[in-house]
Design a protein around this motif. Structure first.
Motif, short mmCIF file in Angstrom:
data_model
loop_
_atom_site.label_atom_id
_atom_site.label_comp_id
_atom_site.label_asym_id
_atom_site.label_seq_id
_atom_site.Cartn_x
_atom_site.Cartn_y
_atom_site.Cartn_z
N GLY A 15 74.72 91.41 186.63
CA GLY A 15 73.31 91.47 186.24
C GLY A 15 73.12 91.04 184.80
N ASP A 16 72.60 91.95 183.99
CA ASP A 16 72.39 91.67 182.57
C ASP A 16 73.39 92.42 181.69
OD1 ASP A 16 70.20 90.17 183.32
OD2 ASP A 16 68.79 91.84 183.07
N TRP A 17 74.44 92.97 182.31
CA TRP A 17 75.36 93.84 181.58
C TRP A 17 76.78 93.28 181.61
CZ3 TRP A 17 73.39 97.85 178.90
CH2 TRP A 17 72.09 98.25 179.23
N LEU A 18 77.45 93.38 180.46
CA LEU A 18 78.85 92.97 180.34
C LEU A 18 79.69 94.21 180.07
CD1 LEU A 18 81.15 90.87 179.92
CD2 LEU A 18 80.44 90.76 177.52
N ASP A 19 80.73 94.42 180.88
CA ASP A 19 81.67 95.52 180.63
C ASP A 19 82.63 95.05 179.54
OD1 ASP A 19 83.53 97.54 180.58
OD2 ASP A 19 83.75 97.65 182.76
N LEU A 20 82.27 95.35 178.31
CA LEU A 20 83.01 94.87 177.15
C LEU A 20 84.42 95.45 177.09
CD1 LEU A 20 82.47 92.93 174.87
CD2 LEU A 20 81.62 94.80 173.51
N ASP A 21 84.58 96.73 177.45
CA ASP A 21 85.91 97.35 177.46
C ASP A 21 86.84 96.58 178.39
OD1 ASP A 21 85.42 99.48 175.69
OD2 ASP A 21 84.52 100.68 177.28
N ASP A 22 86.36 96.27 179.58
CA ASP A 22 87.18 95.57 180.57
C ASP A 22 87.57 94.18 180.07
OD1 ASP A 22 88.53 95.54 182.97
OD2 ASP A 22 86.84 94.71 184.09
N LEU A 23 86.63 93.46 179.49
CA LEU A 23 86.91 92.12 178.95
C LEU A 23 87.96 92.18 177.85
CD1 LEU A 23 86.31 89.08 178.35
CD2 LEU A 23 84.51 89.89 176.85
N LEU A 24 87.78 93.07 176.89
CA LEU A 24 88.68 93.15 175.74
C LEU A 24 90.06 93.68 176.13
CD1 LEU A 24 86.07 94.42 173.15
CD2 LEU A 24 87.02 92.11 173.34
N GLU A 25 90.11 94.66 177.02
CA GLU A 25 91.40 95.17 177.48
C GLU A 25 92.18 94.09 178.22
OE1 GLU A 25 90.25 98.58 179.73
OE2 GLU A 25 89.99 99.84 177.95
N THR A 26 91.49 93.31 179.04
CA THR A 26 92.14 92.22 179.76
C THR A 26 92.69 91.19 178.78
OG1 THR A 26 90.68 92.53 181.65
CG2 THR A 26 91.78 90.40 181.48
N ALA A 27 91.92 90.81 177.78
CA ALA A 27 92.39 89.85 176.78
C ALA A 27 93.59 90.37 176.02
CB ALA A 27 91.25 89.52 175.81
N PHE A 28 93.58 91.66 175.67
CA PHE A 28 94.69 92.27 174.93
C PHE A 28 95.96 92.29 175.78
CE2 PHE A 28 96.93 96.02 173.16
CZ PHE A 28 97.01 95.63 171.83
N ILE A 29 95.82 92.67 177.03
CA ILE A 29 96.98 92.75 177.93
C ILE A 29 97.57 91.36 178.17
CG2 ILE A 29 97.66 93.21 180.34
CD1 ILE A 29 95.64 95.60 180.20
N LEU A 30 96.73 90.37 178.40
CA LEU A 30 97.22 89.01 178.66
C LEU A 30 97.88 88.39 177.44
CD1 LEU A 30 94.35 87.57 180.88
CD2 LEU A 30 96.64 88.28 181.60
N ASP A 31 97.58 88.88 176.25
CA ASP A 31 98.16 88.34 175.03
C ASP A 31 99.46 89.04 174.63
OD1 ASP A 31 97.96 86.48 172.81
OD2 ASP A 31 97.54 88.23 171.55
#
Length: 169
Positions: free
Chosen positions: A107-123
């Motif tokens: 919708g109009d919402w971004l789960d910022l925790d999920d995005l940032l945790e995914t980026a951190f884990i993949l790095d």
């Protein structure tokens, strides 16, 4: 943290800044024994000609165990985030024309925790090493070879075992 994207969705050039602290509970790795201080993320979501992109960085100080020698060490990591965002409805059918690295939002919402945790884990590195030239442990006696050589005798090729008996005499 849910980020409300309504104020920038229809405004090219708009920016929505964010700053938050991530929880270390969901960022659990076998080689990481803990975090010294908070895991901080800061950045912004940018609308560039109708395409949303999350840009920023995540910084953390980790206490780690070396995969080779088993020694403890500290590691400071900075993860750069530069991720395109797409509506979840466009990700599901695969015809949105976006790269596979795009992150969906509902919708109009971004789960910022999920995005940032995914980026951190993949790095995260695949091997945690106290230093690039870590020598590890002696397979016979278990001595940390970074502290110097061990007293173990080198294995002799079994084909030369008979010749070694001549040296013993």
């Amino acid at each position: 943290m849910k980020l409300d994207l309504r104020e920038i969705l229809d405004t090219p050039g708009a920016r929505l800044p964010f700053k938050l602290e991530l929880s270390g509970e969901r960022l659990d790795f076998d080689a990481v024994t803990g975090y010294d201080g908070p895991i901080l993320a800061r950045g912004e979501v940018i609308n560039t000609a109708g395409v949303l992109t999350a840009r920023g960085e995540i910084t953390a100080r980790l206490r780690c165990v070396c995969d080779r020698c088993g020694g403890s060490y500290e590691l400071e990591r900075t993860t750069k985030v530069d991720t395109p965002l797409v509506p979840a409805s466009e990700c599901e059918d695969g015809e949105g024309g976006y790269e596979s690295e795009a992150f969906p939002f509902e919708g109009d919402w971004l789960d910022l925790d999920d995005l940032l945790e995914t980026a951190f884990i993949l790095d995260m590195p695949t091997k945690f090493l106290c230093r690039d030239d870590c020598k590890g442990l002696c397979p016979k006696c278990g001595k940390n070879l970074n502290e110097g050589p061990c007293d173990c005798r080198k294995d002799v090729d079994p084909r030369f075992a008979v010749l070694e008996q001549l040296l013993d005499k």
